[in-house]
Design an enzyme around this catalytic site. Sequence first.
Site, PDB file in Angstrom:
ATOM      1  N   LYS A  10       0.846  -1.308  -0.083  1.00 28.08           N
ATOM      2  CA  LYS A  10      -0.092  -0.152  -0.069  1.00 28.08           C
ATOM      3  C   LYS A  10       0.962   1.397  -0.122  1.00 28.08           C
ATOM      4  O   LYS A  10       2.075   1.205   0.060  1.00 28.08           O
ATOM      5  CB  LYS A  10      -0.955   0.046   1.272  1.00 28.08           C
ATOM      6  CG  LYS A  10      -1.875  -1.103   1.050  1.00 28.08           C
ATOM      7  CD  LYS A  10      -2.903  -1.071   2.333  1.00 28.08           C
ATOM      8  CE  LYS A  10      -4.049  -2.308   2.108  1.00 28.08           C
ATOM      9  NZ  LYS A  10      -5.028  -2.146   3.190  1.00 28.08           N
ATOM     10  N   TYR A  50     -12.222  -1.983  -3.750  1.00 25.88           N
ATOM     11  CA  TYR A  50     -12.836  -1.956  -2.489  1.00 25.88           C
ATOM     12  C   TYR A  50     -14.535  -1.888  -2.672  1.00 25.88           C
ATOM     13  O   TYR A  50     -14.972  -1.490  -1.511  1.00 25.88           O
ATOM     14  CB  TYR A  50     -12.172  -0.974  -1.682  1.00 25.88           C
ATOM     15  CG  TYR A  50     -10.954  -1.414  -1.191  1.00 25.88           C
ATOM     16  CD1 TYR A  50     -10.728  -2.583  -0.722  1.00 25.88           C
ATOM     17  CD2 TYR A  50      -9.600  -0.572  -1.383  1.00 25.88           C
ATOM     18  CE1 TYR A  50      -9.325  -2.991  -0.086  1.00 25.88           C
ATOM     19  CE2 TYR A  50      -8.341  -1.067  -1.166  1.00 25.88           C
ATOM     20  CZ  TYR A  50      -8.202  -2.093  -0.246  1.00 25.88           C
ATOM     21  OH  TYR A  50      -6.888  -2.485   0.082  1.00 25.88           O
ATOM     22  N   PHE A  58     -15.610   3.303   7.389  1.00 24.30           N
ATOM     23  CA  PHE A  58     -13.940   3.552   6.991  1.00 24.30           C
ATOM     24  C   PHE A  58     -13.737   3.723   5.491  1.00 24.30           C
ATOM     25  O   PHE A  58     -12.634   3.858   5.017  1.00 24.30           O
ATOM     26  CB  PHE A  58     -13.125   2.510   7.652  1.00 24.30           C
ATOM     27  CG  PHE A  58     -13.257   1.087   7.171  1.00 24.30           C
ATOM     28  CD1 PHE A  58     -12.874   0.787   5.932  1.00 24.30           C
ATOM     29  CD2 PHE A  58     -14.036   0.259   8.127  1.00 24.30           C
ATOM     30  CE1 PHE A  58     -13.077  -0.448   5.630  1.00 24.30           C
ATOM     31  CE2 PHE A  58     -14.413  -1.045   7.527  1.00 24.30           C
ATOM     32  CZ  PHE A  58     -13.709  -1.357   6.189  1.00 24.30           C
ATOM     33  N   ARG A  86      -1.549 -14.575   4.302  1.00 24.36           N
ATOM     34  CA  ARG A  86      -2.214 -13.876   5.324  1.00 24.36           C
ATOM     35  C   ARG A  86      -1.697 -14.085   6.678  1.00 24.36           C
ATOM     36  O   ARG A  86      -1.568 -12.991   7.229  1.00 24.36           O
ATOM     37  CB  ARG A  86      -3.620 -14.359   5.181  1.00 24.36           C
ATOM     38  CG  ARG A  86      -4.675 -14.087   4.111  1.00 24.36           C
ATOM     39  CD  ARG A  86      -5.966 -14.624   4.167  1.00 24.36           C
ATOM     40  NE  ARG A  86      -6.375 -13.768   5.320  1.00 24.36           N
ATOM     41  CZ  ARG A  86      -7.196 -12.434   5.234  1.00 24.36           C
ATOM     42  NH1 ARG A  86      -6.959 -11.935   4.051  1.00 24.36           N
ATOM     43  NH2 ARG A  86      -7.704 -11.870   6.132  1.00 24.36           N
ATOM     44  N   THR A  92      -5.267  -7.539  10.415  1.00 26.58           N
ATOM     45  CA  THR A  92      -5.543  -6.164   9.632  1.00 26.58           C
ATOM     46  C   THR A  92      -5.077  -5.027  10.429  1.00 26.58           C
ATOM     47  O   THR A  92      -4.657  -4.015   9.627  1.00 26.58           O
ATOM     48  CB  THR A  92      -7.176  -6.160   9.412  1.00 26.58           C
ATOM     49  OG1 THR A  92      -7.688  -7.360   8.671  1.00 26.58           O
ATOM     50  CG2 THR A  92      -7.405  -4.930   8.523  1.00 26.58           C
ATOM     51  N   ARG A 103       2.291  -6.474   8.721  1.00 25.47           N
ATOM     52  CA  ARG A 103       1.706  -5.300   9.142  1.00 25.47           C
ATOM     53  C   ARG A 103       2.130  -4.771  10.543  1.00 25.47           C
ATOM     54  O   ARG A 103       2.202  -3.448  10.646  1.00 25.47           O
ATOM     55  CB  ARG A 103       0.146  -5.704   9.175  1.00 25.47           C
ATOM     56  CG  ARG A 103      -0.552  -5.758   7.745  1.00 25.47           C
ATOM     57  CD  ARG A 103      -1.839  -6.406   8.002  1.00 25.47           C
ATOM     58  NE  ARG A 103      -2.504  -6.165   6.774  1.00 25.47           N
ATOM     59  CZ  ARG A 103      -3.473  -6.909   6.393  1.00 25.47           C
ATOM     60  NH1 ARG A 103      -4.062  -7.899   7.214  1.00 25.47           N
ATOM     61  NH2 ARG A 103      -4.337  -6.708   5.314  1.00 25.47           N
ATOM     62  N   ASN A 113      -2.238   0.026   6.992  1.00 27.17           N
ATOM     63  CA  ASN A 113      -1.534  -1.140   7.318  1.00 27.17           C
ATOM     64  C   ASN A 113      -0.776  -2.043   6.247  1.00 27.17           C
ATOM     65  O   ASN A 113      -0.627  -3.096   6.422  1.00 27.17           O
ATOM     66  CB  ASN A 113      -2.930  -2.055   7.908  1.00 27.17           C
ATOM     67  CG  ASN A 113      -3.669  -2.462   6.559  1.00 27.17           C
ATOM     68  OD1 ASN A 113      -3.502  -1.969   5.629  1.00 27.17           O
ATOM     69  ND2 ASN A 113      -4.644  -3.439   6.850  1.00 27.17           N
ATOM     70  N   HIS A 116      -2.037  -5.728   1.547  1.00 23.91           N
ATOM     71  CA  HIS A 116      -3.328  -6.386   1.482  1.00 23.91           C
ATOM     72  C   HIS A 116      -3.087  -7.790   0.877  1.00 23.91           C
ATOM     73  O   HIS A 116      -2.152  -7.900   0.076  1.00 23.91           O
ATOM     74  CB  HIS A 116      -4.286  -5.730   0.442  1.00 23.91           C
ATOM     75  CG  HIS A 116      -5.475  -6.172  -0.126  1.00 23.91           C
ATOM     76  ND1 HIS A 116      -6.681  -6.531   0.610  1.00 23.91           N
ATOM     77  CD2 HIS A 116      -5.583  -7.208  -1.238  1.00 23.91           C
ATOM     78  CE1 HIS A 116      -7.534  -7.090   0.099  1.00 23.91           C
ATOM     79  NE2 HIS A 116      -7.018  -7.620  -1.067  1.00 23.91           N
ATOM     80  N   GLU A 127      -9.508 -10.616  -7.917  1.00 23.82           N
ATOM     81  CA  GLU A 127      -8.500  -9.447  -7.576  1.00 23.82           C
ATOM     82  C   GLU A 127      -7.323  -9.460  -8.355  1.00 23.82           C
ATOM     83  O   GLU A 127      -6.834  -8.480  -9.059  1.00 23.82           O
ATOM     84  CB  GLU A 127      -8.026  -9.467  -6.133  1.00 23.82           C
ATOM     85  CG  GLU A 127      -8.985  -9.179  -5.043  1.00 23.82           C
ATOM     86  CD  GLU A 127      -8.752  -9.316  -3.813  1.00 23.82           C
ATOM     87  OE1 GLU A 127      -7.564  -9.546  -3.406  1.00 23.82           O
ATOM     88  OE2 GLU A 127      -9.758  -8.801  -2.717  1.00 23.82           O
TER      89      GLU A 127
HETATM   90  P1  CMP Z   1      -7.456  -4.784   3.499  1.00 20.49           P
HETATM   91  O1  CMP Z   1      -7.028  -5.901   3.689  1.00 20.49           O
HETATM   92  O2  CMP Z   1      -6.948  -4.132   2.366  1.00 20.49           O
HETATM   93  O3  CMP Z   1      -8.848  -4.569   3.381  1.00 20.49           O
HETATM   94  C1  CMP Z   1      -9.626  -3.547   3.660  1.00 20.49           C
HETATM   95  C2  CMP Z   1      -8.714  -2.178   4.233  1.00 20.49           C
HETATM   96  O4  CMP Z   1      -9.833  -1.419   4.852  1.00 20.49           O
HETATM   97  C3  CMP Z   1      -7.977  -2.835   5.522  1.00 20.49           C
HETATM   98  O5  CMP Z   1      -7.067  -3.691   4.798  1.00 20.49           O
HETATM   99  C4  CMP Z   1      -7.540  -1.639   6.131  1.00 20.49           C
HETATM  100  O6  CMP Z   1      -6.604  -0.948   5.229  1.00 20.49           O
HETATM  101  C5  CMP Z   1      -9.060  -0.709   5.847  1.00 20.49           C
HETATM  102  N1  CMP Z   1      -9.865  -0.858   7.087  1.00 20.49           N
HETATM  103  C6  CMP Z   1     -10.559  -2.104   7.738  1.00 20.49           C
HETATM  104  N2  CMP Z   1     -11.219  -1.951   8.711  1.00 20.49           N
HETATM  105  C7  CMP Z   1     -10.709  -0.426   9.013  1.00 20.49           C
HETATM  106  C8  CMP Z   1     -11.264   0.351  10.170  1.00 20.49           C
HETATM  107  N3  CMP Z   1     -11.980  -0.254  11.027  1.00 20.49           N
HETATM  108  N4  CMP Z   1     -10.784   1.599  10.247  1.00 20.49           N
HETATM  109  C9  CMP Z   1      -9.793   2.081   8.933  1.00 20.49           C
HETATM  110  N5  CMP Z   1      -9.646   1.326   7.940  1.00 20.49           N
HETATM  111  C10 CMP Z   1      -9.930  -0.058   7.859  1.00 20.49           C
END
Ligand code: CMP
Length: 139
Positions: A10, A50, A58, A86, A92, A103, A113, A116, A127
């Site tokens: 990211k 997304y 969010f 993963r 996450t 992460r 984070n 992905h 994807e």
């Molecule tokens: P990702 O695995 O790319 O999937 C969705 C993304 O949304 C996640 O990683 C984070 O970057 C973001 N995300 C998920 N939950 C939250 C949250 N509660 N607040 C802010 N960002 C979030």
Amino acid sequence: VRERTFSIIKPDAVKQAHIGAIYHQIESAGLRIVAAKMLHLSKAQAEGFYGEHEGKPFYDALIEFMTQGPIMVQVLEGENAIEVYRNLMGATDPSQAEAGTLRANYGSGMPANATHGSDSAEAVSREIAFFFSDDEIIG
Ligand code: CMP
């Protein structure tokens, strides 16, 4: 089972020059990088990728974050690649991620984070197809 998964480094991690370190951890985990490119997502692309999160609290912050700078997208291949990658990423939320995971090492919070990864075989297909044509993936 030998399978593929899809990965994003990211904007936060690209900006902080962590591409090489993350690739090193991916390869050290036994995953092969079989396709890769750098790109800067448009708002429409980020919303398309997304789409399942549209309407969540969010969502706007996520789209803003994912379009703030270049990303790296990869196809990874190996034994149990979806689960292996993963586990390599960790939880996450970087503050909940196990020490040594991508992460924990390179993420700074949410949504920043660092990485992905696809969470199911169905997500992998969708994807990968979103970013790569078949002839861009090394067989
Ligand atoms: P990702 O695995 O790319 O999937 C969705 C993304 O949304 C996640 O990683 C984070 O970057 C973001 N995300 C998920 N939950 C939250 C949250 N509660 N607040 C802010 N960002 C979030």
